[in-house]
Motif scaffolding. Structure first.
Motif, PDB file in Angstrom:
ATOM      1  N   THR A  49       0.858  -1.184   0.000  1.00 23.95           N
ATOM      2  CA  THR A  49       0.000   0.000   0.000  1.00 23.95           C
ATOM      3  C   THR A  49       0.892   1.231   0.000  1.00 23.95           C
ATOM      4  N   LEU A  50       0.956   1.914  -1.129  1.00 23.31           N
ATOM      5  CA  LEU A  50       1.741   3.140  -1.219  1.00 23.31           C
ATOM      6  C   LEU A  50       0.915   4.315  -0.718  1.00 23.31           C
ATOM      7  N   PRO A  51       1.542   5.364  -0.228  1.00 16.52           N
ATOM      8  CA  PRO A  51       0.798   6.535   0.254  1.00 16.52           C
ATOM      9  C   PRO A  51      -0.149   7.079  -0.815  1.00 16.52           C
ATOM     10  N   GLY A  52      -1.397   7.274  -0.426  1.00 13.81           N
ATOM     11  CA  GLY A  52      -2.392   7.803  -1.349  1.00 13.81           C
ATOM     12  C   GLY A  52      -2.977   6.785  -2.301  1.00 13.81           C
ATOM     13  N   ASP A  53      -2.571   5.521  -2.167  1.00 11.92           N
ATOM     14  CA  ASP A  53      -3.063   4.475  -3.057  1.00 11.92           C
ATOM     15  C   ASP A  53      -3.842   3.442  -2.240  1.00 11.92           C
ATOM     16  N   VAL A  54      -4.272   2.384  -2.903  1.00 12.64           N
ATOM     17  CA  VAL A  54      -5.001   1.300  -2.264  1.00 12.64           C
ATOM     18  C   VAL A  54      -4.108   0.064  -2.218  1.00 12.64           C
ATOM     19  N   PRO A  55      -4.410  -0.923  -1.374  1.00 16.64           N
ATOM     20  CA  PRO A  55      -3.623  -2.160  -1.361  1.00 16.64           C
ATOM     21  C   PRO A  55      -3.648  -2.848  -2.721  1.00 16.64           C
ATOM     22  N   ARG A  56      -2.489  -3.356  -3.144  1.00 13.62           N
ATOM     23  CA  ARG A  56      -2.379  -4.008  -4.448  1.00 13.62           C
ATOM     24  C   ARG A  56      -1.572  -5.297  -4.330  1.00 13.62           C
ATOM     25  N   VAL A  57      -1.990  -6.307  -5.102  1.00 14.61           N
ATOM     26  CA  VAL A  57      -1.247  -7.561  -5.171  1.00 14.61           C
ATOM     27  C   VAL A  57       0.031  -7.323  -5.971  1.00 14.61           C
ATOM     28  N   ASN A  58       1.161  -7.610  -5.348  1.00 11.40           N
ATOM     29  CA  ASN A  58       2.475  -7.387  -5.970  1.00 11.40           C
ATOM     30  C   ASN A  58       2.634  -5.962  -6.476  1.00 11.40           C
ATOM     31  N   GLY A  59       1.989  -5.014  -5.803  1.00 12.60           N
ATOM     32  CA  GLY A  59       2.082  -3.613  -6.169  1.00 12.60           C
ATOM     33  C   GLY A  59       1.342  -3.255  -7.441  1.00 12.60           C
ATOM     34  N   GLN A  60       0.510  -4.155  -7.966  1.00 12.92           N
ATOM     35  CA  GLN A  60      -0.120  -3.931  -9.262  1.00 12.92           C
ATOM     36  C   GLN A  60      -1.648  -3.950  -9.225  1.00 12.92           C
ATOM     37  N   LEU A  61      -2.244  -5.039  -8.769  1.00 15.05           N
ATOM     38  CA  LEU A  61      -3.682  -5.247  -8.934  1.00 15.05           C
ATOM     39  C   LEU A  61      -4.425  -4.990  -7.630  1.00 15.05           C
ATOM     40  N   ALA A  62      -5.516  -4.228  -7.717  1.00 15.22           N
ATOM     41  CA  ALA A  62      -6.245  -3.802  -6.521  1.00 15.22           C
ATOM     42  C   ALA A  62      -7.367  -4.752  -6.115  1.00 15.22           C
TER      43      ALA A  62
END
Length: 298
Positions: A198-211
């Motif tokens: 979970t990057l700041p201002g973003d949503v949790p993502r699988v492998n940083g890609q898929l939400a």
């Protein structure tokens, strides 16, 4: 659908989209025009009607949502078939699902004896086909929410991802589906060798890609994604007014009860679907917004 991170979109893909948009403009094809319509069951005793309204979002990519809303007669039964497929990294996978998923479900030999097993088997076999044909269907994927109404009496709902089905029962919202978010399935994803960020201002993502944690397709992430649907059966009775199927473009900006309250007095299901998408736009939803309203005893 803004399921894939910006980093996963290639320069070639952006150039292709820009070229397609130029071609659409040149030939006066307005891709942002809403897709809307309505229909009703052919059987006077079943009394099911539906309306749909889909609007392209403002996220900088072409429309990636597809829907199904139709009635079929099979083995002396009338089936209402409804679905929303919310694609990412292109529209080939959701377009394939639109044309094939219900056929795959109804062709399952045990559909009439065990609809839940048939739905689960069809979801799995459909995902397998998509992965095996990724060279033709592309690397992208899609969420899905499907609803099958049998003779106006039984409702079978299934989903993978975060497109959602909400039932109005005695005026109250009853969510029939499960939002498959990466955080809620972190343990499974990590056990399978993946990770959730979970990057700041973003949503949790699988492998940083898929939400989302479940989806059709997405070959590069499939080792850490599931295509196993949640399936729910509801016997339709006089306490149930309607079901809303919608992509997350609606649910990102609207709570379940808000959606139900907004349209429970609107008898025309097409007008109800349009009212919901219009409100989502007013609340600044930028994603594609797709909505089907299915009314019982219309």
């Amino acid at each position: 659908m803004e399921k894939q991170s910006v980093a996963a979109t290639s320069t070639n893909g952006r150039k292709k989209n820009e070229f397609l948009n130029m071609m659409k403009s040149a030939f006066s094809l307005n891709s942002s025009a809403p897709d809307t319509g309505k229909g009703r069951s052919k059987s006077s005793s079943n009394r099911v009607s539906h309306g749909f309204h889909l609007v392209e979002g403002k996220s900088g990519h072409d429309m990636e949502d597809y829907h199904v809303a139709e009635y079929r007669s099979k083995k002396n039964h009338e089936l209402g078939l409804f679905a929303i497929f919310d694609g990412h990294l292109g529209d080939r996978v959701p377009n394939y699902l639109k044309n094939n998923l219900f056929n795959n479900i109804l062709e399952e030999p045990n559909f009439w004896k065990d609809p839940e097993k048939a739905i689960r088997n069809a979801y799995r076999s459909t995902d397998k086909y998509i992965l095996e044909n990724s060279s033709r269907l592309g690397p992208g994927g899609s969420t899905a929410v499907t609803a099958i109404v049998i003779d106006g009496k039984d409702l079978w709902v299934a989903n993978i991802g975060d497109s959602r089905a909400v039932l109005c029962e005695r005026g109250s919202a009853n969510q029939l589906t499960v939002d498959h978010e990466p955080d809620s399935e972190r343990r499974r994803i990590e056990k399978q060798g993946g990770f959730v960020t979970t990057l700041p201002g973003d949503v949790p993502r699988v492998n940083g890609q898929l939400a989302v944690a479940r989806a059709f397709g997405d070959q590069s992430l499939k080792a850490h994604l599931s295509s196993e649907p949640d399936v729910r059966h509801v016997g339709i009775d006089e306490t149930m007014g309607f079901v809303i199927l919608a992509s997350d473009g609606l649910w990102k900006v609207m709570k379940n009860q808000e959606a139900v309250d907004l349209v429970k007095s609107i008898k025309d299901p097409q007008a109800a679907a349009k009212r919901l998408t219009t409100e989502a736009l007013a609340r600044k939803s930028k994603d594609d917004i797709s909505c089907i309203v299915i009314r019982f005893r219309c």
